[in-house]
Design an enzyme around this catalytic site. Structure first.
Site, PDB file in Angstrom:
ATOM      1  N   ARG A  79      48.106  54.538  39.631  1.00  0.00           N
ATOM      2  CA  ARG A  79      46.918  55.255  39.162  1.00  0.00           C
ATOM      3  C   ARG A  79      46.624  56.435  40.089  1.00  0.00           C
ATOM      4  NH1 ARG A  79      42.943  52.651  40.218  1.00  0.00           N
ATOM      5  NH2 ARG A  79      43.877  50.697  40.928  1.00  0.00           N
ATOM      6  N   TYR A 207      52.123  56.039  33.495  1.00  0.00           N
ATOM      7  CA  TYR A 207      51.903  54.817  34.280  1.00  0.00           C
ATOM      8  C   TYR A 207      50.774  53.973  33.673  1.00  0.00           C
ATOM      9  CZ  TYR A 207      50.248  51.509  37.649  1.00  0.00           C
ATOM     10  OH  TYR A 207      49.830  50.340  38.215  1.00  0.00           O
ATOM     11  N   LYS A 216      42.353  49.865  31.698  1.00  0.00           N
ATOM     12  CA  LYS A 216      41.294  50.278  32.610  1.00  0.00           C
ATOM     13  C   LYS A 216      40.361  51.304  31.957  1.00  0.00           C
ATOM     14  CE  LYS A 216      42.520  47.398  35.665  1.00  0.00           C
ATOM     15  NZ  LYS A 216      43.689  47.372  36.432  1.00  0.00           N
ATOM     16  N   HIS A 236      36.316  43.762  36.427  1.00  0.00           N
ATOM     17  CA  HIS A 236      37.711  43.718  36.883  1.00  0.00           C
ATOM     18  C   HIS A 236      37.975  42.318  37.451  1.00  0.00           C
ATOM     19  CE1 HIS A 236      41.000  45.709  39.598  1.00  0.00           C
ATOM     20  NE2 HIS A 236      41.502  45.294  38.455  1.00  0.00           N
ATOM     21  N   SER A 258      42.868  45.946  42.854  1.00  0.00           N
ATOM     22  CA  SER A 258      44.238  45.923  42.339  1.00  0.00           C
ATOM     23  C   SER A 258      45.215  45.499  43.433  1.00  0.00           C
ATOM     24  CB  SER A 258      44.626  47.320  41.859  1.00  0.00           C
ATOM     25  OG  SER A 258      43.722  47.770  40.891  1.00  0.00           O
ATOM     26  N   CYS A 260      45.715  42.635  44.871  1.00  0.00           N
ATOM     27  CA  CYS A 260      45.215  41.711  45.904  1.00  0.00           C
ATOM     28  C   CYS A 260      45.375  40.258  45.460  1.00  0.00           C
ATOM     29  CB  CYS A 260      43.749  41.991  46.221  1.00  0.00           C
ATOM     30  SG  CYS A 260      43.488  43.508  47.145  1.00  0.00           S
ATOM     31  N   ASP A 287      43.094  39.972  34.784  1.00  0.00           N
ATOM     32  CA  ASP A 287      42.686  41.313  35.243  1.00  0.00           C
ATOM     33  C   ASP A 287      41.296  41.755  34.780  1.00  0.00           C
ATOM     34  OD1 ASP A 287      43.373  43.660  36.747  1.00  0.00           O
ATOM     35  OD2 ASP A 287      43.766  44.726  34.888  1.00  0.00           O
ATOM     36  N   ARG A 378      56.192  46.825  38.174  1.00  0.00           N
ATOM     37  CA  ARG A 378      55.394  45.930  37.320  1.00  0.00           C
ATOM     38  C   ARG A 378      56.233  45.213  36.284  1.00  0.00           C
ATOM     39  NH1 ARG A 378      49.572  45.748  38.302  1.00  0.00           N
ATOM     40  NH2 ARG A 378      49.274  47.287  39.926  1.00  0.00           N
TER      41      ARG A 378
HETATM   42  O1  SAT Z   1      45.538  50.194  36.830  1.00  0.00           O
HETATM   43  S1  SAT Z   1      46.531  49.217  36.379  1.00  0.00           S
HETATM   44  O2  SAT Z   1      45.975  48.461  35.289  1.00  0.00           O
HETATM   45  O3  SAT Z   1      47.739  49.896  35.996  1.00  0.00           O
HETATM   46  C1  SAT Z   1      46.868  48.133  37.608  1.00  0.00           C
HETATM   47  C2  SAT Z   1      45.777  48.073  38.582  1.00  0.00           C
HETATM   48  O4  SAT Z   1      45.734  48.949  39.437  1.00  0.00           O
HETATM   49  O5  SAT Z   1      44.920  47.166  38.517  1.00  0.00           O
HETATM   50 MN    MN Z   2      43.594  45.546  37.824  1.00  0.00          MN
END
Ligand code: SAT
Ligand code: MN
Length: 603
Positions: A79, A207, A216, A236, A258, A260, A287, A378
């Site tokens: 990102r 991405y 997101k 999140h 993200s 973690c 997520d 990923r």
């Molecule tokens: O932003 S993504 O969904 O690609 C992955 C993340 O950073 O949580």
């Molecule tokens: Mn995430």
């Protein structure tokens, strides 16, 4: 994809949708418009097309049935927070933690980039549903993209095609997402959100978080704005379910920045002693959580997604066998290493292979002193393939949440776990979270930064208004609100060694959380909140050395005084919008720490 799809001539029943698609197709100059139906036949055709043009490599059909490998542009691996904008009406609506540009101004920058950008390309229209079909919480989005790679990812990550059109109906409204690969020039990369138009415009990145617009951009940034208006929460957070030996089920939602370990925690395999005693852990999501009050006044959560977009490196049979099983088949891997037999590898997945092609496409051997897989490589895998997916994961009304957990990467200061005193205190704990930056976003790796509720990159409006919203939701829910906790799996000793084994052993902390949320569990009071006794988190059974056990639950008054002063400065930066309740929680913590420090001095 060649040929025009039937819906270009047969008009779409939802006029608003048809009109938007017509406008975009005229503006972008796409060669043809293709409406994705989400079928097997369609994705097989698309994948085959991408294999033929070199976008994808088909993996070994025995070892990874129906799975594919992709490499991104080397400049398009994460990102881009500095190029992500919230184009709310005013700067004050977006707040100090977001990049802001006035909607008109941003349109003047980004609209021209889309003009003619799909000439020579197919424009894919992706109807998708966030949330289980029939759920009152589910929402329809439409993503228009010129990237078949994005289509393939969206088909795994969302419920795509007719199911979404059925939910939309003739009159329904939808979140709009317009995406183009552009030429992948980082200088032309913009990820823009227009909350007042329910619109996302994303240019020049393929991405995940920049391009899979249901994730997101829609399910967090735009949804958080809606949630604020309508009295619910878009977070999140992973969602997991724990079943105790008596068969009681407790659901927990947990927010971590993200990369973690949300996926690992959501799919945790309990230690042998827990499994033998009858404990079970099930995954609802890894997520994103949408939380709304149910008829009984409790908060219920759904996972709006349909797949996992997990970090590959570090995932192994030892650390997360459920994730590994989830991505065995029907999976799209991006930026991992490719082996000569068309299988894949990443750092942490067993012994290094003698030779590989790295994520940049270069020959790699264990002697190469660079990683073979990008640290933010990923897997995109269907959630239903997870061996521990909960039978409730598609429940239209969601699952009732008993505990909310916040956590970040902290080398020092923050203990393994503590419990907030109240919803208000818990909101303060979330608001003042800090974590070390990871490879999921470009820049500043390892830097400690404030990441409130793990929403710093994802909150679509003023962060202080968001905190006020949390406080308001707490007022509404009253006694029925979940209990709030903070965890830190990442504490290290002076030599830099991890103090806590993590992964499956986190079950010990989860059990304490479940016990506390139900009104039980042994705890001791401390200035920062309730701490477990060492026995309550199984330190003895784990055989931790005394110093390690002591450090894991230590609240160092000096370190915390420094922490609270720094938090005070951070909070002051939000000016008049800072909720009084948050400021007073910081003051109260400071006082408790000072008192406790004096007590210690007198001992
Ligand atoms: O932003 S993504 O969904 O690609 C992955 C993340 O950073 O949580
Ligand atoms: Mn995430």
């Amino acid at each position: 994809m060649t040929g025009k799809h039937r819906r270009e001539t047969e008009s779409m029943a939802n006029q608003k949708l048809q009109q938007w698609v017509d406008e975009v197709s005229a503006c972008t100059g796409a060669d043809s418009v293709y409406w994705c139906d989400g079928s097997e036949e369609e994705i097989e055709r698309l994948n085959q097309m991408m294999v033929e043009d070199g976008t994808l490599v088909r993996l070994d059909p025995e070892k990874h049935p129906n799975s594919f490998y992709a490499r991104s542009d080397v400049n398009d691996v994460a990102r881009v927070e500095d190029r992500t904008f919230i184009c709310a009406a005013t700067l004050d609506d977006a707040g100090p933690t977001n990049n802001w540009m006035a909607p008109d101004q941003m349109h003047a920058v980004i609209d021209p980039l889309f003009e003619g950008c799909m000439q020579g390309r197919t424009m894919y229209v992706i109807p998708y549903l966030m949330g289980p079909p029939g759920s009152p919480m589910a929402k329809v989005g439409i993503e228009i993209t010129d990237s078949p790679y994005v289509v393939a990812n969206m088909r795994i990550m969302t419920r795509m095609g007719q199911v979404a059109l059925d939910e939309l109906g003739d009159e329904g409204d939808f979140g709009k997402g317009l995406h183009s690969t552009g030429n992948l020039d980082p200088e032309q990369r913009y990820i823009c959100h227009f909350p007042d138009e329910n619109l996302i415009m994303s240019f020049s990145s393929n991405y995940g978080g920049n391009a899979l617009l249901g994730k997101k951009c829609f399910a967090l940034r735009l949804a958080s704005v809606l949630a604020n208006r309508e009295g619910w929460l878009a977070e999140h957070m992973l969602i997991l379910g724990l079943t105790d030996p008596e068969g009681n089920k407790t659901y927990v939602a947990a927010a971590f920045p993200s990369a973690c370990g949300k996926t690992n925690l959501a799919m945790l395999v309990p230690p042998e002693s827990f499994t033998a005693a009858g404990w079970r852990v099930e995954t609802i999501g890894d997520d994103i959580a949408w939380l709304k009050f149910g008829d009984d006044g409790r908060l219920y959560a759904i996972n709006p997604e349909f797949g996992f977009f997990g970090v590959a490196p570090g995932t192994s049979q030892e650390t997360n066998p459920n994730a590994l099983a989830s991505c065995r088949a029907n999976t799209l891997f991006t930026n991992v290493a490719l082996l000569p037999d068309n299988t894949i590898w990443w750092e942490g997945l067993g012994d290094p292979p003698p030779e590989a092609t790295d994520w940049k496409g270069n020959p790699w051997t264990p002697e190469s002193d660079i990683p073979a897989a990008h640290p933010n490589s990923r897997f995109t895998a269907p959630a239903e393939q997870c061996p521990c997916i909960s039978p409730d994961w598609e429940s239209p009304q969601g699952v009732p949440i008993s505990a909310i957990v916040f956590g970040g990467r902290r080398t020092s200061t923050t203990p393994l776990v503590y419990q907030a005193r109240s919803w208000q205190h818990g909101t303060y704990v979330g608001a003042t979270m800090t974590s070390e930056k990871t490879a999921a976003a470009v820049g500043g790796l390892g830097e400690l930064r404030h990441d409130p509720m793990a929403m710093l990159p994802f909150c679509g409006y003023h962060m202080a208004d968001y905190w006020q919203h949390w406080l308001d939701v707490g007022e509404t829910g009253g006694e029925k609100m979940p209990t709030v906790f903070h965890v830190n799996w990442f504490r290290r000793d002076a030599e830099g060694n991890w103090l806590w084994p993590g992964f499956g052993e986190n079950m010990r902390v989860l059990k304490w959380i479940v016990d506390r949320a139900a009104g039980g569990g042994d705890a001791v009071d401390s200035p920062i909140g309730w701490l477990p006794t060492p026995e309550a988190v199984g330190f003895e059974e784990l055989g931790l050395a005394d110093e390690v056990a002591a450090t894991l639950l230590d609240v160092d008054i000096g370190e915390w005084l420094a922490e609270v002063r720094e938090r005070g400065e951070y909070l002051a930066g939000f000016g008049e919008k800072l909720p009084e309740a948050i400021a007073s929680e910081n003051d109260a913590l400071l006082q408790r720490l000072e008192l406790s420090g004096q007590d210690k001095d007198q001992e």
